[in-house]
Design a protein around this motif. Structure first.
Motif, mmCIF file in Angstrom:
data_model
loop_
_atom_site.group_PDB
_atom_site.id
_atom_site.type_symbol
_atom_site.label_atom_id
_atom_site.label_comp_id
_atom_site.label_asym_id
_atom_site.label_seq_id
_atom_site.Cartn_x
_atom_site.Cartn_y
_atom_site.Cartn_z
ATOM 1 N N GLN A 174 8.321 -0.421 -7.178
ATOM 2 C CA GLN A 174 8.945 -1.219 -8.440
ATOM 3 C C GLN A 174 8.998 -2.478 -8.113
ATOM 4 O OE1 GLN A 174 9.473 0.909 -10.933
ATOM 5 N NE2 GLN A 174 9.896 -0.766 -12.353
ATOM 6 N N GLN A 175 8.275 -3.502 -8.846
ATOM 7 C CA GLN A 175 8.563 -4.856 -8.778
ATOM 8 C C GLN A 175 8.923 -5.553 -9.955
ATOM 9 O OE1 GLN A 175 8.000 -6.454 -6.073
ATOM 10 N NE2 GLN A 175 6.851 -5.038 -4.678
ATOM 11 N N GLY A 176 10.329 -5.757 -10.029
ATOM 12 C CA GLY A 176 11.390 -6.192 -11.315
ATOM 13 C C GLY A 176 10.823 -4.863 -12.295
ATOM 14 N N GLU A 177 10.297 -5.259 -13.365
ATOM 15 C CA GLU A 177 10.413 -4.236 -14.548
ATOM 16 C C GLU A 177 8.659 -3.537 -14.583
ATOM 17 O OE1 GLU A 177 11.193 -6.216 -18.194
ATOM 18 O OE2 GLU A 177 13.245 -6.352 -17.817
ATOM 19 N N LYS A 178 7.969 -3.991 -13.412
ATOM 20 C CA LYS A 178 6.632 -3.333 -13.358
ATOM 21 C C LYS A 178 6.785 -2.350 -12.280
ATOM 22 C CE LYS A 178 2.914 -5.982 -13.572
ATOM 23 N NZ LYS A 178 2.070 -6.847 -13.194
ATOM 24 N N GLU A 179 6.064 -1.554 -12.615
ATOM 25 C CA GLU A 179 5.740 -0.113 -11.716
ATOM 26 C C GLU A 179 4.269 -0.360 -11.032
ATOM 27 O OE1 GLU A 179 6.737 4.424 -11.518
ATOM 28 O OE2 GLU A 179 5.581 3.896 -13.319
ATOM 29 N N GLU A 180 3.955 -0.608 -9.783
ATOM 30 C CA GLU A 180 2.691 -1.090 -9.414
ATOM 31 C C GLU A 180 2.215 0.040 -8.137
ATOM 32 O OE1 GLU A 180 3.807 -4.887 -8.029
ATOM 33 O OE2 GLU A 180 2.857 -5.701 -9.777
ATOM 34 N N LEU A 181 0.900 0.281 -8.326
ATOM 35 C CA LEU A 181 0.295 1.120 -7.445
ATOM 36 C C LEU A 181 -0.226 0.289 -6.292
ATOM 37 C CD1 LEU A 181 -1.108 3.494 -6.673
ATOM 38 C CD2 LEU A 181 -2.936 3.306 -7.912
ATOM 39 N N PRO A 182 0.392 0.290 -4.947
ATOM 40 C CA PRO A 182 -0.262 -0.338 -3.989
ATOM 41 C C PRO A 182 -1.252 0.314 -2.882
ATOM 42 C CG PRO A 182 1.868 0.607 -3.250
ATOM 43 C CD PRO A 182 1.650 1.195 -4.612
ATOM 44 N N LEU A 183 -2.248 -0.818 -2.796
ATOM 45 C CA LEU A 183 -3.314 -0.146 -1.917
ATOM 46 C C LEU A 183 -3.484 -1.186 -0.677
ATOM 47 C CD1 LEU A 183 -6.135 -0.306 -4.582
ATOM 48 C CD2 LEU A 183 -4.843 1.597 -3.969
ATOM 49 N N PHE A 184 -2.983 -0.550 0.673
ATOM 50 C CA PHE A 184 -2.711 -1.318 1.841
ATOM 51 C C PHE A 184 -3.996 -1.491 2.661
ATOM 52 C CE2 PHE A 184 1.397 0.434 0.420
ATOM 53 C CZ PHE A 184 2.322 -0.513 1.002
ATOM 54 N N PHE A 185 -4.247 -2.610 3.275
ATOM 55 C CA PHE A 185 -5.334 -2.790 3.994
ATOM 56 C C PHE A 185 -4.991 -2.239 5.295
ATOM 57 C CE2 PHE A 185 -6.066 -6.032 1.139
ATOM 58 C CZ PHE A 185 -7.717 -6.192 1.151
ATOM 59 N N ASN A 186 -3.580 -1.853 5.941
ATOM 60 C CA ASN A 186 -3.278 -1.334 6.961
ATOM 61 C C ASN A 186 -2.489 -0.009 6.881
ATOM 62 O OD1 ASN A 186 -1.378 -0.737 9.387
ATOM 63 N ND2 ASN A 186 -1.897 -3.130 9.958
ATOM 64 N N LYS A 187 -3.048 1.245 7.215
ATOM 65 C CA LYS A 187 -2.441 2.366 7.338
ATOM 66 C C LYS A 187 -1.125 2.537 7.690
ATOM 67 C CE LYS A 187 -2.964 7.192 8.642
ATOM 68 N NZ LYS A 187 -1.684 7.360 9.518
ATOM 69 N N GLU A 188 -0.939 1.746 8.679
ATOM 70 C CA GLU A 188 0.305 1.903 9.520
ATOM 71 C C GLU A 188 1.560 1.005 8.354
ATOM 72 O OE1 GLU A 188 -2.581 2.530 12.190
ATOM 73 O OE2 GLU A 188 -2.122 0.891 10.973
#
Length: 288
Positions: A174-188
């Motif tokens: 959750q970023q403020g009022e936005k729900e975002e789907l994060p894609l990570f470059f680093n699995k850790e």
């Protein structure tokens, strides 16, 4: 509603689950405008090799494809600064004279995307070869093998995301009022988010799993696919990359790499890696 179903099919994610209705899901399906794609990619620092004049350090490789002849100009784009530096160090051993002016330079992934888009279709355009971090490639292979897939080589740059819960939904931040789907470059880095979620929802611990997608495919669909869920996706750089870029900012370091003078068709200059990092993950939860 539609949401991530079509995106999941494009990326080869098996058993993709619908997200529940949300304001973004009610938007008409239109491809992301180029400025919006660039803004999404701008906070992601990547690393290239430049020469003494600030031009891309270019490899000449045979063109691929039926009917293709001659050589193509390719600039290496490293995901890891340490890998880029290791390449320069090796070059100094193999060819000290050539490597004398070589240096590692951070640049925004958004600028690399912009250069590629503006030069698309030109016969002598500069191509970019993304070089993934070896450790993350191995992590991706391990994850895929654990699902029963036979993986000998992994092409492209792996990105990591998580899903779980009774509906096997994607984990979001959750970023403020936005729900975002994060894609990570680093699995850790993703694992830290998953561990936090498990602390919050211990009853769902056994349902959480990490999956792998491909950066190059993501870049392709961002500008071509008509799915409003794409606007929810964010790319989360590794802490190593962000910390390196921050270490340069006080001194005003960084250059604007351009195509080296021997290129017949120069590409636009790329701006330095961004001062604003990607948002830090907030407590995670499955997308509703």
């Amino acid at each position: 509603m539609k949401s991530l179903v079509r995106l999941g099919a494009i990326l080869g994610i098996v058993g993709c689950t619908l997200l529940s209705p949300s304001p973004i899901g009610k938007m008409s399906a239109v491809a992301l405008p180029v400025p919006q794609v660039l803004e999404k990619l701008r906070p992601v620092p990547v690393f290239t090799i430049t020469d003494g004049q600030g031009g891309f350090f270019i490899d000449s490789v045979p063109k691929q494809g039926e009917g293709q002849t001659g050589n193509a100009s390719v600039a290496r784009i490293f995901i890891s600064q340490k890998d880029a530096q290791a390449f320069v160090d090796q070059l100094k051993t193999r060819n000290p004279q050539l490597a004398a002016s070589a240096r590692v330079t951070p640049v925004s992934l958004g600028e690399i995307y912009r250069i590629a888009q503006e030069n698309k279709g030109q016969p002598d355009r500069l191509l970019f070869a993304f070089i993934p971090a070896a450790q993350q490639v191995q992590s991706a292979k391990t994850l895929l093998q654990q699902t029963g897939q036979q993986v000998n080589e992994l092409n492209g740059v792996p990105l990591f995301l998580a899903r779980g819960g009774p509906e096997n939904a994607y984990l979001t931040i959750q970023q403020g009022e936005k729900e975002e789907l994060p894609l990570f470059f680093n699995k850790e880095d993703l694992q830290e988010m998953v561990d936090l979620f498990k602390q919050q929802q211990p009853n769902l611990n056994t349902t959480i799993k990490i999956e792998v997608v491909n950066l190059e495919r993501i870049l392709e669909v961002l500008g071509t696919e008509n799915d409003p869920s794409l606007s929810q996706m964010i790319l989360v750089p590794s802490r190593e990359s962000l910390e390196f870029v921050r270490s340069l900012q006080p001194a005003g370091a960084g250059q604007n790499p351009q195509v080296a003078p021997n290129q017949t068709r120069p590409a636009p200059a790329a701006s330095p890696a961004p001062a604003r990092p990607a948002p830090a993950p907030a407590p995670a939860r499955p997308a509703r």
